[in-house]
Design a protein around this motif. Structure first.
Motif, PDB file in Angstrom:
ATOM      1  N   LEU A  68       0.819  -1.216   0.000  1.00 33.32           N
ATOM      2  CA  LEU A  68       0.000   0.000   0.000  1.00 33.32           C
ATOM      3  C   LEU A  68       0.850   1.262   0.000  1.00 33.32           C
ATOM      4  N   SER A  69       1.886   1.289   0.827  1.00 29.74           N
ATOM      5  CA  SER A  69       2.745   2.480   0.897  1.00 29.74           C
ATOM      6  C   SER A  69       3.426   2.750  -0.431  1.00 29.74           C
ATOM      7  N   GLY A  70       3.976   1.698  -1.034  1.00 29.38           N
ATOM      8  CA  GLY A  70       4.657   1.859  -2.311  1.00 29.38           C
ATOM      9  C   GLY A  70       3.719   2.341  -3.406  1.00 29.38           C
ATOM     10  N   ALA A  71       2.492   1.833  -3.398  1.00 30.77           N
ATOM     11  CA  ALA A  71       1.508   2.243  -4.400  1.00 30.77           C
ATOM     12  C   ALA A  71       1.125   3.707  -4.215  1.00 30.77           C
ATOM     13  N   ARG A  72       0.941   4.113  -2.975  1.00 33.82           N
ATOM     14  CA  ARG A  72       0.609   5.519  -2.721  1.00 33.82           C
ATOM     15  C   ARG A  72       1.763   6.438  -3.111  1.00 33.82           C
ATOM     16  N   ASN A  73       2.983   6.027  -2.804  1.00 38.21           N
ATOM     17  CA  ASN A  73       4.142   6.841  -3.166  1.00 38.21           C
ATOM     18  C   ASN A  73       4.261   6.997  -4.676  1.00 38.21           C
ATOM     19  N   THR A  74       3.963   5.937  -5.416  1.00 36.73           N
ATOM     20  CA  THR A  74       3.957   6.017  -6.882  1.00 36.73           C
ATOM     21  C   THR A  74       2.910   7.025  -7.343  1.00 36.73           C
ATOM     22  N   GLY A  75       1.756   7.009  -6.704  1.00 40.65           N
ATOM     23  CA  GLY A  75       0.713   7.972  -7.044  1.00 40.65           C
ATOM     24  C   GLY A  75       1.155   9.395  -6.798  1.00 40.65           C
ATOM     25  N   ILE A  76       1.835   9.619  -5.673  1.00 35.09           N
ATOM     26  CA  ILE A  76       2.347  10.965  -5.356  1.00 35.09           C
ATOM     27  C   ILE A  76       3.328  11.426  -6.430  1.00 35.09           C
ATOM     28  N   GLU A  77       4.238  10.543  -6.815  1.00 36.62           N
ATOM     29  CA  GLU A  77       5.251  10.889  -7.819  1.00 36.62           C
ATOM     30  C   GLU A  77       4.626  11.312  -9.135  1.00 36.62           C
ATOM     31  N   ASN A  78       3.477  10.737  -9.473  1.00 32.43           N
ATOM     32  CA  ASN A  78       2.838  11.004 -10.758  1.00 32.43           C
ATOM     33  C   ASN A  78       1.710  12.028 -10.688  1.00 32.43           C
ATOM     34  N   ALA A  79       1.460  12.568  -9.514  1.00 28.76           N
ATOM     35  CA  ALA A  79       0.367  13.526  -9.343  1.00 28.76           C
ATOM     36  C   ALA A  79       0.714  14.871  -9.974  1.00 28.76           C
ATOM     37  N   LYS A  80      -0.209  15.412 -10.739  1.00 28.36           N
ATOM     38  CA  LYS A  80      -0.026  16.714 -11.395  1.00 28.36           C
ATOM     39  C   LYS A  80      -0.893  17.793 -10.765  1.00 28.36           C
ATOM     40  N   GLY A  81      -1.741  17.412  -9.821  1.00 26.38           N
ATOM     41  CA  GLY A  81      -2.657  18.368  -9.221  1.00 26.38           C
ATOM     42  C   GLY A  81      -2.018  19.240  -8.165  1.00 26.38           C
ATOM     43  N   ASP A  82      -2.696  20.343  -7.840  1.00 27.07           N
ATOM     44  CA  ASP A  82      -2.246  21.229  -6.764  1.00 27.07           C
ATOM     45  C   ASP A  82      -2.445  20.560  -5.403  1.00 27.07           C
ATOM     46  N   TYR A  83      -3.434  19.658  -5.345  1.00 27.49           N
ATOM     47  CA  TYR A  83      -3.763  18.946  -4.109  1.00 27.49           C
ATOM     48  C   TYR A  83      -3.888  17.451  -4.396  1.00 27.49           C
ATOM     49  N   ILE A  84      -3.693  16.659  -3.360  1.00 26.96           N
ATOM     50  CA  ILE A  84      -3.750  15.203  -3.475  1.00 26.96           C
ATOM     51  C   ILE A  84      -4.756  14.634  -2.481  1.00 26.96           C
ATOM     52  N   MET A  85      -5.489  13.645  -2.942  1.00 26.19           N
ATOM     53  CA  MET A  85      -6.438  12.930  -2.080  1.00 26.19           C
ATOM     54  C   MET A  85      -6.233  11.440  -2.303  1.00 26.19           C
ATOM     55  N   PHE A  86      -6.273  10.654  -1.245  1.00 23.18           N
ATOM     56  CA  PHE A  86      -6.128   9.206  -1.349  1.00 23.18           C
ATOM     57  C   PHE A  86      -7.475   8.521  -1.131  1.00 23.18           C
ATOM     58  N   VAL A  87      -7.749   7.543  -1.979  1.00 22.33           N
ATOM     59  CA  VAL A  87      -8.954   6.726  -1.830  1.00 22.33           C
ATOM     60  C   VAL A  87      -8.533   5.275  -1.978  1.00 22.33           C
ATOM     61  N   ASP A  88      -8.975   4.406  -1.081  1.00 22.34           N
ATOM     62  CA  ASP A  88      -8.709   2.976  -1.226  1.00 22.34           C
ATOM     63  C   ASP A  88      -9.694   2.388  -2.226  1.00 22.34           C
ATOM     64  N   ALA A  89      -9.231   1.437  -3.025  1.00 24.69           N
ATOM     65  CA  ALA A  89     -10.009   0.964  -4.176  1.00 24.69           C
ATOM     66  C   ALA A  89     -11.261   0.186  -3.809  1.00 24.69           C
ATOM     67  N   ASP A  90     -11.370  -0.279  -2.573  1.00 22.11           N
ATOM     68  CA  ASP A  90     -12.588  -0.973  -2.164  1.00 22.11           C
ATOM     69  C   ASP A  90     -13.517  -0.060  -1.363  1.00 22.11           C
ATOM     70  N   ASP A  91     -13.196   1.234  -1.332  1.00 21.93           N
ATOM     71  CA  ASP A  91     -14.044   2.225  -0.670  1.00 21.93           C
ATOM     72  C   ASP A  91     -14.731   3.084  -1.730  1.00 21.93           C
ATOM     73  N   TRP A  92     -15.595   3.983  -1.292  1.00 19.76           N
ATOM     74  CA  TRP A  92     -16.270   4.864  -2.239  1.00 19.76           C
ATOM     75  C   TRP A  92     -16.714   6.147  -1.546  1.00 19.76           C
ATOM     76  N   LEU A  93     -16.969   7.180  -2.346  1.00 25.29           N
ATOM     77  CA  LEU A  93     -17.378   8.483  -1.833  1.00 25.29           C
ATOM     78  C   LEU A  93     -18.892   8.646  -1.907  1.00 25.29           C
ATOM     79  N   GLU A  94     -19.411   9.465  -1.018  1.00 23.12           N
ATOM     80  CA  GLU A  94     -20.812   9.859  -1.112  1.00 23.12           C
ATOM     81  C   GLU A  94     -20.989  10.731  -2.359  1.00 23.12           C
ATOM     82  N   PRO A  95     -22.156  10.683  -3.012  1.00 25.17           N
ATOM     83  CA  PRO A  95     -22.354  11.419  -4.267  1.00 25.17           C
ATOM     84  C   PRO A  95     -22.098  12.919  -4.184  1.00 25.17           C
TER      85      PRO A  95
END
Length: 338
Positions: A68-95
């Protein structure tokens, strides 16, 4: 303002579509979705490849398993946004999550919001007990541990420490080279990441509304129920936390001591998931109680704030009654699942 949503994926073919859909329908932020397939052995990559075709906001990164840590770090390295948000793939957001967040978000260095704990038969909203804008030092201390009146509800000890349910400033993470440490080393990568991040933050906005759904039933995700080395991992976490707060005021030291004492809740529950014989589980808990850092933590723990049931539990812990603590841990496990 652009938001990068990082979603680590490991064997989540049954869940990731729902997760993706819950983000793609959001309104309120210009966002990119970065799915990091962390060496999945099922059809997760195939599902992600189909998602890419349907929406140009989606980017898929395929890598060998790094946890999990390595996957998140890869996401950080490739993020182009001004802000970052993490979501686990088996979770979901309210509409309405992004819409509500965008109405309350004033570009603070850290924005936190609450969540639902979704079990097989029920969903339980998490009341964070705080709401509004706070000094970073207060939130950092809360993440280190509870003090004083806060001890009336020990379940709040980890209510704020998750990496998901937050919006981070990308510049702060990258400029200060903040990353997630290997879960195998510290047991929970989220707490230390947040405590480190808050060293460079001024204000924190907390929205005490449950906008994230934390699915606690998927046993095949990036986390598993039983963690055989959790005790040693958490001791490493406490050591690293202690190094960060070494120059902080006495409240931070009390908070860490209380976190150590309260952690027997998680350690006890962890043993209920073990396949070891009952007597072996008792022995493991007894070893914890005789560890110097736990002996010291229980000497300093103020029992007066606890409700009666927690007073019983921590009195058993303080007296090193491993049988009693394990028995009550089974009761807690049953009540959680009920």
């Amino acid at each position: 303002m652009k938001l990068s949503v990082v979603i680590p994926c490991y064997n989540v073919e049954k869940f990731v579509q729902k997760c993706a859909n819950s983000i793609l329908v959001q309104k309120g932020f210009d966002c990119e979705l970065i799915f990091v397939n962390d060496g999945s052995k099922d059809n997760t990559l195939h599902v992600l490849e189909n998602l890419v075709v349907k929406d140009n906001r989606i980017k898929v990164i395929n890598q060998e398993n790094q946890g999990l840590s390595g996957a998140r770090n890869t996401g950080i390295e490739n993020a182009k946004g001004d802000y970052i948000m993490f979501v686990d793939a088996d979770d979901w957001l309210e509409p309405n999550a992004f819409e509500l967040i965008s109405k309350n978000f004033n570009k603070e260095d850290l924005f936190c919001f609450s969540y639902n704990r979704v079990f097989e038969k029920k969903s339980v909203p998490r009341d964070l007990k705080i709401n509004g804008v706070y000094e970073a030092a207060f939130i950092q201390r809360r993440m280190v541990g509870l003090i004083g009146e806060e001890l009336r509800d020990p379940s709040q000890a980890d209510s704020l420490v998750t990496a998901w349910g937050k919006i981070y400033k990308t510049e702060i993470i990258k400029k200060n080279e903040i990353s997630f440490l290997d879960t195998k080393m510290i047991g929970t990568e989220d707490a230390l990441f947040n405590i480190q991040y808050l060293e460079f933050v001024n204000k924190v906005n907390v929205l005490n509304v449950s906008l994230y759904n934390y699915f606690k039933v998927n046993n095949g995700s990036l986390t598993n129920l039983y963690k055989p080395y959790l005790f040693q991992q958490w001791k490493t976490l406490y050591q690293k936390t202690s190094e960060i707060i070494s120059n902080k005021n006495i409240d931070f030291q009390k908070a860490l001591s209380n976190r150590i004492a309260l952690s027997i809740i998680g350690l006890g529950l962890n043993e209920t998931f073990s396949d070891l014989p009952f007597y072996a589980k008792i022995k493991k808990i007894s070893v914890i109680f005789h560890d110097p850092i736990y002996i010291k933590a229980y000497q300093n723990l103020e029992m007066k704030y606890f409700p009666i049931h927690w007073k019983l539990f921590f009195s058993l812990a303080k007296s090193k009654n491993a049988l009693g603590v394990l028995s009550l841990s089974y009761v807690m496990n049953f009540l959680i699942k009920k």
